[in-house]
Design an enzyme around this catalytic site. Structure first.
Site, PDB file in Angstrom:
ATOM      1  CB  SER A  55      21.591  -7.762 -17.508  1.00 47.63           C
ATOM      2  OG  SER A  55      21.516  -7.702 -16.103  1.00 47.63           O
ATOM      3  CG  ASP A 222      18.502  -5.320  -4.212  1.00 44.78           C
ATOM      4  OD1 ASP A 222      17.380  -5.512  -3.708  1.00 44.78           O
ATOM      5  OD2 ASP A 222      18.925  -5.972  -5.171  1.00 44.78           O
ATOM      6  CB  CYS A 265      -5.983 -12.867  -3.323  1.00 45.39           C
ATOM      7  SG  CYS A 265      -5.404 -13.514  -4.904  1.00 45.39           S
ATOM      8  CB  CYS A 271       2.451 -13.499  -4.916  1.00 42.02           C
ATOM      9  SG  CYS A 271       0.910 -12.577  -4.662  1.00 42.02           S
TER      10      CYS A 271
END
Length: 339
Positions: A55, A222, A265, A271
Site C-alpha cells: 500500500s 473481506d 445503463c 461494472c
C-alpha cells in the site's frame, strides 16, 4: 507477527514449505503497508515466492495525509525501505493505492510517482468509501444498506473517482500500455472483449472471495465481516461446504439485484452495479452505488480506446498500438494534458 516471531516461525520444526500442497499448486500472497518489512521478512517472502501487495498512496505528502503513526509521525521512509528490500530480493510486488478525498485530486502526480519513481508495473487503485456512523464514533462496524448514504470526509465521491481514473487513463493509454498494468483497465478490456473481468467489482456476481479471520471464522467476503455473513469456523466446519453453501450462493447472487437505473445503463456490462458494499443510496426498491457517476464517466471516456484494443486483439494484433492513436488524438485536443 514481528521480526522475532518471523525468525522463530521459519526455524520451527513444523514449518516445512510444501507441507500442505501435495499435488496442488499453492500461490501465496500478502497485503502490507510495508512499515514492518525488514530483512527477515524479505528473505521469508522471497523463499516462499510470495506476491506482495504494497500500500502506497503516492509521494510522501500525499501518502502521509492519512497514513501516519498514532503520534502523527510519517511512515513514508519505512515504506520506501520496504520497497528497496522487496526489489533487492526480487519479490513480485503489486502496488495498491487508495483514492481518498485528497489523493483523488492528483491523478497525474500519483501515477507519475508510482510508475517513474517507484517503477511500479502492476497497480490497483481502490476508492475509499466509508459510511459515517450516526454517533460520530469511528471504528464500529457499519453494515451496508442500513444508513442513509452519508460518508466520511475522507471518502471519495463518484465524481472525484471518475475524474481521477480518467486522469490516470489519459497518461497510461498514451505511453504505458503493455508496460504498466492497471487492474481496472485490464478488467475493462476483458469486459469489452466479452470475457469475465478478473476484478470482482466488475463481475456480474460475486461470492468467491471468502475471508478467514485469525480465530478461524470464515465470512462471505473481506468487505462483509459482519455476523450476518459468518459462514462457520475452519476448526469445526468444512471449507468446501462453506464455500458451496446456500448462504454463500445467495450472497454471491445478491449482486445481480441492481437498481432500475443500472438495468437501463449502457455500461452495465462493464461494472454490473459495482461492489455491493458501495451500494448505500436507496433508489426505489433497490440500493444504488455511491460511485455510479464515476463509473459512467470512466467507461464513456475509455470506450473508444477499449473498443480499438479489443478489435486489435481479435485480429491478433498488439493492443499497445492504441498508444499511437491516443497520442494523435491528444495532439489535436488541447483539453487533454500531455504526458
Amino acid at each position: 507477527m514481528n521480526s522475532c516471531d518471523m525468525r522463530v516461525a521459519i526455524e520451527s520444526p513444523w514449518y516445512r514449505p510444501g507441507r500442505y500442497a501435495g499435488k496442488k499448486r499453492i500461490s501465496n500472497s500478502i497485503q502490507t503497508n510495508g512499515v514492518l518489512i525488514d530483512e527477515a521478512w524479505a528473505v521469508f517472502l522471497a523463499k516462499n515466492q510470495f506476491l506482495v501487495g504494497l500500500s502506497i498512496d503516492g509521494p510522501a505528502w500525499l501518502h502521509d495525509r492519512y497514513r501516519k503513526t498514532r503520534s502523527e509521525q510519517s511512515v513514508f521512509d519505512k515504506v520506501l525501505r520496504a520497497v528497496a528490500l522487496l526489489k533487492e530480493h526480487h519479490i513480485d510486488v503489486n502496488v495498491l493505492t487508495v483514492v481518498n478525498n485528497v489523493t483523488a485530486e492528483h491523478p497525474q502526480e500519483i501515477y507519475e510517482y508510482l510508475t517513474r519513481e517507484l517503477k511500479a508495473e502492476f497497480i490497483q487503485f481502490i476508492p475509499a468509501v466509508e459510511q459515517r456512523p450516526a454517533n460520530e464514533k469511528y471504528g464500529e462496524l457499519l453494515y451496508p444498506q442500513t444508513l442513509t448514504g452519508s460518508v466520511t470526509e475522507w471518502s471519495v465521491s463518484g465524481e472525484q473517482w471518475g475524474q481521477f481514473m480518467k486522469g490516470v487513463f489519459d497518461f497510461w493509454v498514451r505511453r504505458d500500455v503493455g508496460r504498466v498494468y492497471v487492474q481496472m483497465f485490464d478488467s475493462a478490456l476483458a469486459a469489452w472483449l466479452g470475457e469475465k473481468p478478473s476484478l470482482c467489482v466488475m463481475q456480474s456476481s460475486c461470492g468467491f472471495g471468502l475471508v478467514v479471520e485469525q480465530n478461524g471464522d470464515v465470512y462471505s467476503c473481506d468487505h462483509y465481516v459482519y455476523p450476518e455473513h459468518r459462514l462457520g469456523n475452519l476448526r469445526r466446519d468444512s471449507l468446501r461446504k462453506m464455500a458451496a453453501s446456500k448462504q454463500q450462493r445467495k450472497f454471491g447472487l445478491a449482486k445481480t439485484e441492481v437498481s432500475a437505473e443500472c438495468m437501463r445503463c449502457e455500461w452495465r456490462f462493464a461494472c454490473h452495479g459495482g461492489c455491493p458494499k458501495h451500494r448505500i443510496h436507496k433508489m426505489g426498491e433497490r440500493w444504488h452505488n455511491h460511485l455510479c457517476a464515476g463509473y459512467k464517466a470512466i467507461f464513456s471516456h475509455i470506450n473508444p480506446y477499449m473498443r480499438y484494443m479489443a478489435d486489435q486483439i481479435k485480429m491478433q494484433r498488439p493492443p499497445a498500438d492504441v498508444m499511437q492513436v491516443a497520442s494523435a488524438i491528444a495532439s489535436r485536443d488541447n483539453s487533454v494534458p500531455g504526458p
